[in-house]
Design an enzyme around this catalytic site. Structure first.
Site, PDB file in Angstrom:
ATOM      1  N   GLY A  12      -3.767   6.941 -17.961  1.00 28.63           N
ATOM      2  CA  GLY A  12      -5.163   7.332 -18.130  1.00 28.63           C
ATOM      3  C   GLY A  12      -6.089   6.258 -18.663  1.00 28.63           C
ATOM      4  O   GLY A  12      -7.181   6.571 -19.159  1.00 28.63           O
ATOM      5  N   SER A  13      -5.716   4.986 -18.502  1.00 26.71           N
ATOM      6  CA  SER A  13      -6.601   3.959 -19.059  1.00 26.71           C
ATOM      7  C   SER A  13      -7.931   3.877 -18.295  1.00 26.71           C
ATOM      8  O   SER A  13      -8.980   3.604 -18.888  1.00 26.71           O
ATOM      9  CB  SER A  13      -5.895   2.596 -19.103  1.00 26.71           C
ATOM     10  OG  SER A  13      -5.705   2.107 -17.803  1.00 26.71           O
ATOM     11  N   ASN A  14      -7.909   4.157 -16.990  1.00 25.52           N
ATOM     12  CA  ASN A  14      -9.184   4.152 -16.247  1.00 25.52           C
ATOM     13  C   ASN A  14     -10.038   5.371 -16.593  1.00 25.52           C
ATOM     14  O   ASN A  14     -11.261   5.264 -16.665  1.00 25.52           O
ATOM     15  CB  ASN A  14      -8.918   4.086 -14.739  1.00 25.52           C
ATOM     16  CG  ASN A  14      -8.619   2.674 -14.288  1.00 25.52           C
ATOM     17  OD1 ASN A  14      -9.489   1.805 -14.300  1.00 25.52           O
ATOM     18  ND2 ASN A  14      -7.362   2.414 -13.928  1.00 25.52           N
ATOM     19  N   LEU A  89      -1.733   9.697  -7.829  1.00 27.52           N
ATOM     20  CA  LEU A  89      -0.776   9.111  -6.888  1.00 27.52           C
ATOM     21  C   LEU A  89      -0.315  10.050  -5.780  1.00 27.52           C
ATOM     22  O   LEU A  89       0.598   9.726  -5.023  1.00 27.52           O
ATOM     23  CB  LEU A  89       0.431   8.559  -7.665  1.00 27.52           C
ATOM     24  CG  LEU A  89       0.046   7.539  -8.751  1.00 27.52           C
ATOM     25  CD1 LEU A  89       1.281   6.992  -9.448  1.00 27.52           C
ATOM     26  CD2 LEU A  89      -0.792   6.387  -8.191  1.00 27.52           C
ATOM     27  N   LYS A  90      -0.962  11.181  -5.642  1.00 29.23           N
ATOM     28  CA  LYS A  90      -0.612  12.113  -4.548  1.00 29.23           C
ATOM     29  C   LYS A  90      -1.659  12.041  -3.467  1.00 29.23           C
ATOM     30  O   LYS A  90      -2.832  11.793  -3.752  1.00 29.23           O
ATOM     31  CB  LYS A  90      -0.611  13.551  -5.086  1.00 29.23           C
ATOM     32  CG  LYS A  90       0.634  13.912  -5.827  1.00 29.23           C
ATOM     33  CD  LYS A  90       1.622  14.574  -4.878  1.00 29.23           C
ATOM     34  CE  LYS A  90       2.891  14.927  -5.634  1.00 29.23           C
ATOM     35  NZ  LYS A  90       4.030  15.101  -4.802  1.00 29.23           N
ATOM     36  N   ILE A  92      -4.259  13.600  -1.125  1.00 29.71           N
ATOM     37  CA  ILE A  92      -5.082  14.807  -1.192  1.00 29.71           C
ATOM     38  C   ILE A  92      -5.205  15.393   0.213  1.00 29.71           C
ATOM     39  O   ILE A  92      -5.398  14.639   1.179  1.00 29.71           O
ATOM     40  CB  ILE A  92      -6.464  14.439  -1.785  1.00 29.71           C
ATOM     41  CG1 ILE A  92      -6.250  14.045  -3.252  1.00 29.71           C
ATOM     42  CG2 ILE A  92      -7.453  15.574  -1.665  1.00 29.71           C
ATOM     43  CD1 ILE A  92      -7.492  13.760  -4.011  1.00 29.71           C
ATOM     44  N   ASN A 106     -11.846   6.068  -5.150  1.00 26.44           N
ATOM     45  CA  ASN A 106     -10.524   5.724  -5.685  1.00 26.44           C
ATOM     46  C   ASN A 106     -10.546   4.290  -6.197  1.00 26.44           C
ATOM     47  O   ASN A 106     -11.223   3.439  -5.620  1.00 26.44           O
ATOM     48  CB  ASN A 106      -9.487   5.847  -4.555  1.00 26.44           C
ATOM     49  CG  ASN A 106      -8.087   5.452  -5.007  1.00 26.44           C
ATOM     50  OD1 ASN A 106      -7.605   5.913  -6.044  1.00 26.44           O
ATOM     51  ND2 ASN A 106      -7.421   4.599  -4.247  1.00 26.44           N
ATOM     52  N   HIS A 108      -8.164   1.063  -6.659  1.00 24.20           N
ATOM     53  CA  HIS A 108      -6.886   0.530  -6.175  1.00 24.20           C
ATOM     54  C   HIS A 108      -6.661  -0.847  -6.806  1.00 24.20           C
ATOM     55  O   HIS A 108      -7.575  -1.671  -6.836  1.00 24.20           O
ATOM     56  CB  HIS A 108      -6.927   0.420  -4.641  1.00 24.20           C
ATOM     57  CG  HIS A 108      -5.636  -0.042  -4.062  1.00 24.20           C
ATOM     58  ND1 HIS A 108      -4.539   0.810  -3.942  1.00 24.20           N
ATOM     59  CD2 HIS A 108      -5.220  -1.254  -3.625  1.00 24.20           C
ATOM     60  CE1 HIS A 108      -3.526   0.123  -3.431  1.00 24.20           C
ATOM     61  NE2 HIS A 108      -3.919  -1.124  -3.230  1.00 24.20           N
ATOM     62  N   GLU A 178     -10.151  -3.591 -13.402  1.00 25.68           N
ATOM     63  CA  GLU A 178     -10.349  -2.161 -13.089  1.00 25.68           C
ATOM     64  C   GLU A 178     -11.259  -1.519 -14.126  1.00 25.68           C
ATOM     65  O   GLU A 178     -12.179  -0.772 -13.790  1.00 25.68           O
ATOM     66  CB  GLU A 178      -9.001  -1.428 -13.079  1.00 25.68           C
ATOM     67  CG  GLU A 178      -8.080  -1.860 -11.956  1.00 25.68           C
ATOM     68  CD  GLU A 178      -6.790  -1.049 -11.933  1.00 25.68           C
ATOM     69  OE1 GLU A 178      -6.845   0.185 -12.039  1.00 25.68           O
ATOM     70  OE2 GLU A 178      -5.720  -1.657 -11.806  1.00 25.68           O
TER      71      GLU A 178
END
Ligand code: GAR
Length: 205
Positions: A12-14, A89-90, A92, A106, A108, A178
């Site tokens: 959860g750093s972003n 990471l799933k 959608i 997103n 990346h 990021e």
């Protein structure tokens, strides 16, 4: 107030970088909810500590979960403006992506269109970059479409990795980028300064 939802799967750093920019007044928005495919992860712990609504999403009807179609209803009735995938990471479902066209972004950890696609997340990306011998890497924020890591690129920043001795060293340098570019892009959305024209994305001053 501009409403954001953040999708997460990990530490959860972003999420924190966006949250901090909101708390310190740089971004005038509200995090309406944090959604995860994991019941417990650093990002969900963080959201709970900050009293942000959390949802556990699953396509398999797991105990305590919501489905993507339920999320569509929740987000539409609460007028969510932007969905940010920050380490989610799933894949959608396509109908969800189509419903929120140009409203899902997103982050990346590489310079797309290289080092993206199925299986290219987290450490895998940095290992592939390291093994390729390339001298630069970086981060990309892009729109999400129905193909992995494929939507229009919104922002990118590169970093020199010519002295990186391990994939982890690359990851560390890229993560710093990021945390810089994601809040900048979210702010542009909040200020309605993101324009798509001729298949390119422009961030207005
Ligand atoms: C970030 O490096 C993000 O770019 C990456 O997962 C990490 C999540 O870290 N996402 C992908 O690889 C998506 N393809 P965080 O949970 O600390 O934000």
């Amino acid at each position: 107030m501009f409403r954001i939802v953040v999708f997460v799967s990990g530490r959860g750093s972003n999420l924190k970088s966006v949250y901090n920019s909101i708390v310190n007044g740089k971004i005038k928005a509200h995090i309406f909810a944090v959604v995860s495919n994991k019941k417990d992860c650093g990002a969900i712990d963080f959201a709970k500590r900050k009293n942000i609504n959390t949802y556990f999403v699953s396509s398999l009807n797991k105990v305590g979960s919501v489905s993507y179609s339920e999320l569509v209803n929740i987000f539409e009735s609460n007028r969510v403006n932007l969905i940010v995938l920050a380490g989610f990471l799933k894949k959608i479902p396509d109908y969800f992506v189509q419903r929120f066209e140009f409203k899902i972004i997103n982050i990346h950890p590489a310079l797309l269109p290289f080092f993206g696609g199925k299986g290219m997340y987290g450490k895998n990306v940095h290992r592939a970059v390291f093994n390729s011998g390339t001298k630069v890497s970086g981060a990309t924020v892009h729109f999400v479409d129905t193909i992995f890591d494929h939507g229009l690129i919104i922002a990118q920043q590169c970093t020199d990795i010519s002295n990186a001795k391990t994939p982890e060293a690359i990851a560390e340098k890229v993560l710093k980028i990021e945390h810089k570019i994601l809040p900048v892009v979210v702010k542009k959305f909040v200020e309605r300064k993101v324009k798509v024209e001729s298949n390119r994305v422009f961030l207005l001053e």
